[in-house]
Each structure stands twice: as structure tokens, then as C-alpha cells.
Design a protein around this motif. Sequence first.
Motif, PDB file in Angstrom:
ATOM      1  N   LYS A   1       0.825  -1.212   0.000  1.00 34.98           N
ATOM      2  CA  LYS A   1       0.000   0.000   0.000  1.00 34.98           C
ATOM      3  C   LYS A   1       0.858   1.259   0.000  1.00 34.98           C
ATOM      4  N   PHE A   2       1.961   1.207   0.743  1.00 26.32           N
ATOM      5  CA  PHE A   2       2.816   2.380   0.881  1.00 26.32           C
ATOM      6  C   PHE A   2       3.880   2.469  -0.205  1.00 26.32           C
ATOM      7  N   ASP A   3       4.228   1.343  -0.818  1.00 26.32           N
ATOM      8  CA  ASP A   3       5.284   1.361  -1.826  1.00 26.32           C
ATOM      9  C   ASP A   3       4.734   1.534  -3.239  1.00 26.32           C
ATOM     10  N   GLU A   4       3.595   0.910  -3.522  1.00 29.41           N
ATOM     11  CA  GLU A   4       3.061   0.932  -4.878  1.00 29.41           C
ATOM     12  C   GLU A   4       1.622   1.449  -4.950  1.00 29.41           C
ATOM     13  N   GLY A   5       0.976   1.527  -3.817  1.00 29.27           N
ATOM     14  CA  GLY A   5      -0.435   1.850  -3.816  1.00 29.27           C
ATOM     15  C   GLY A   5      -0.741   3.312  -3.563  1.00 29.27           C
ATOM     16  N   LYS A   6      -1.963   3.522  -3.117  1.00 28.60           N
ATOM     17  CA  LYS A   6      -2.474   4.880  -2.955  1.00 28.60           C
ATOM     18  C   LYS A   6      -1.781   5.674  -1.844  1.00 28.60           C
ATOM     19  N   LEU A   7      -1.024   5.007  -0.992  1.00 27.95           N
ATOM     20  CA  LEU A   7      -0.339   5.702   0.099  1.00 27.95           C
ATOM     21  C   LEU A   7       1.134   5.986  -0.212  1.00 27.95           C
ATOM     22  N   LYS A   8       1.539   5.748  -1.442  1.00 25.02           N
ATOM     23  CA  LYS A   8       2.933   5.927  -1.850  1.00 25.02           C
ATOM     24  C   LYS A   8       3.453   7.326  -1.546  1.00 25.02           C
ATOM     25  N   LYS A   9       2.604   8.323  -1.745  1.00 31.68           N
ATOM     26  CA  LYS A   9       3.040   9.714  -1.561  1.00 31.68           C
ATOM     27  C   LYS A   9       3.425  10.032  -0.117  1.00 31.68           C
ATOM     28  N   LEU A  10       3.031   9.181   0.827  1.00 34.59           N
ATOM     29  CA  LEU A  10       3.396   9.418   2.227  1.00 34.59           C
ATOM     30  C   LEU A  10       4.848   9.049   2.513  1.00 34.59           C
ATOM     31  N   GLY A  11       5.444   8.223   1.631  1.00 38.52           N
ATOM     32  CA  GLY A  11       6.860   7.903   1.763  1.00 38.52           C
ATOM     33  C   GLY A  11       7.241   7.063   2.964  1.00 38.52           C
ATOM     34  N   GLU A  12       6.355   6.228   3.412  1.00 36.10           N
ATOM     35  CA  GLU A  12       6.645   5.418   4.594  1.00 36.10           C
ATOM     36  C   GLU A  12       6.998   3.962   4.263  1.00 36.10           C
ATOM     37  N   SER A  13       7.243   3.658   3.012  1.00 36.20           N
ATOM     38  CA  SER A  13       7.523   2.264   2.661  1.00 36.20           C
ATOM     39  C   SER A  13       8.795   1.749   3.325  1.00 36.20           C
ATOM     40  N   LYS A  14       9.800   2.608   3.506  1.00 35.43           N
ATOM     41  CA  LYS A  14      11.060   2.183   4.142  1.00 35.43           C
ATOM     42  C   LYS A  14      10.835   1.739   5.588  1.00 35.43           C
ATOM     43  N   THR A  15       9.959   2.425   6.293  1.00 32.51           N
ATOM     44  CA  THR A  15       9.659   2.057   7.682  1.00 32.51           C
ATOM     45  C   THR A  15       9.099   0.646   7.743  1.00 32.51           C
ATOM     46  N   ILE A  16       8.150   0.362   6.889  1.00 32.48           N
ATOM     47  CA  ILE A  16       7.519  -0.956   6.879  1.00 32.48           C
ATOM     48  C   ILE A  16       8.489  -1.993   6.335  1.00 32.48           C
ATOM     49  N   GLU A  17       9.287  -1.605   5.352  1.00 29.99           N
ATOM     50  CA  GLU A  17      10.272  -2.530   4.783  1.00 29.99           C
ATOM     51  C   GLU A  17      11.270  -2.969   5.853  1.00 29.99           C
ATOM     52  N   ASP A  18      11.677  -2.046   6.709  1.00 28.73           N
ATOM     53  CA  ASP A  18      12.588  -2.384   7.807  1.00 28.73           C
ATOM     54  C   ASP A  18      11.939  -3.401   8.748  1.00 28.73           C
ATOM     55  N   LEU A  19      10.671  -3.187   9.061  1.00 28.93           N
ATOM     56  CA  LEU A  19       9.959  -4.141   9.926  1.00 28.93           C
ATOM     57  C   LEU A  19       9.838  -5.509   9.262  1.00 28.93           C
ATOM     58  N   MET A  20       9.571  -5.517   7.964  1.00 29.44           N
ATOM     59  CA  MET A  20       9.477  -6.778   7.233  1.00 29.44           C
ATOM     60  C   MET A  20      10.806  -7.532   7.297  1.00 29.44           C
ATOM     61  N   THR A  21      11.896  -6.806   7.121  1.00 31.13           N
ATOM     62  CA  THR A  21      13.222  -7.422   7.162  1.00 31.13           C
ATOM     63  C   THR A  21      13.487  -8.026   8.539  1.00 31.13           C
TER      64      THR A  21
END
Length: 90
Positions: free
Chosen positions: A40-60
Motif C-alpha cells: 500500500k505504501f510502496d506501490e499503492g495509494k499511500l505511496k506519496k506518504l513515503g513510509e515504505s522504508k519504515t515498513i520494509e525495515d519491519l518486514m526485514t
Amino acid sequence: MADEIPKTPLDHVTDLATQLKEMRHYSKNNVELLTAQWLKFDEGKLKKLGESKTIEDLMTRQGEFHDALEAAITELDELAEELKPPPEEG
């Protein structure tokens, strides 16, 4: 309470392996949920918020935890096999 049979080392190892296997199940589910959020944050409608790195770190981190659980379960399963008494001949 006096009639309780004390647990053997094999019982303790088996109990711990069972608990870790349950944790593994939830860990896998957590990785899947985080992945859905990340999309949602990397490719979806929430991309403009720029929080994909935060979630990516948690995924890792969750993925690393899942891998560590796998290694611990394998180690405990091997130990349980070593602790099993030899089969009785007869």
C-alpha cells in the motif's frame, strides 16, 4: 500434585520446539500482513506518504526473526532425536 511425573530433558526440549513452531506460524502470518501493508505504501495509494522504508525495515526484521526460529526449531528437533531412548529389542 505428589503424583506428577517429573519432566525429562526430552520433554522440555519437545515442549520448547512445540512453542517455537507455534511462534513460527504467527511469524509467517506477520510477514504476510506486513507485506500487504508495505504494498500500500510502496506501490499503492499511500505511496506519496513515503513510509515504505519504515515498513520494509519491519518486514526485514520479522523475516530475520522467522529465519532464526526455523534454525532453532531444526536444532531442537535434532536434539530431541538424540535424547530419545534407544528402541527396545525384543
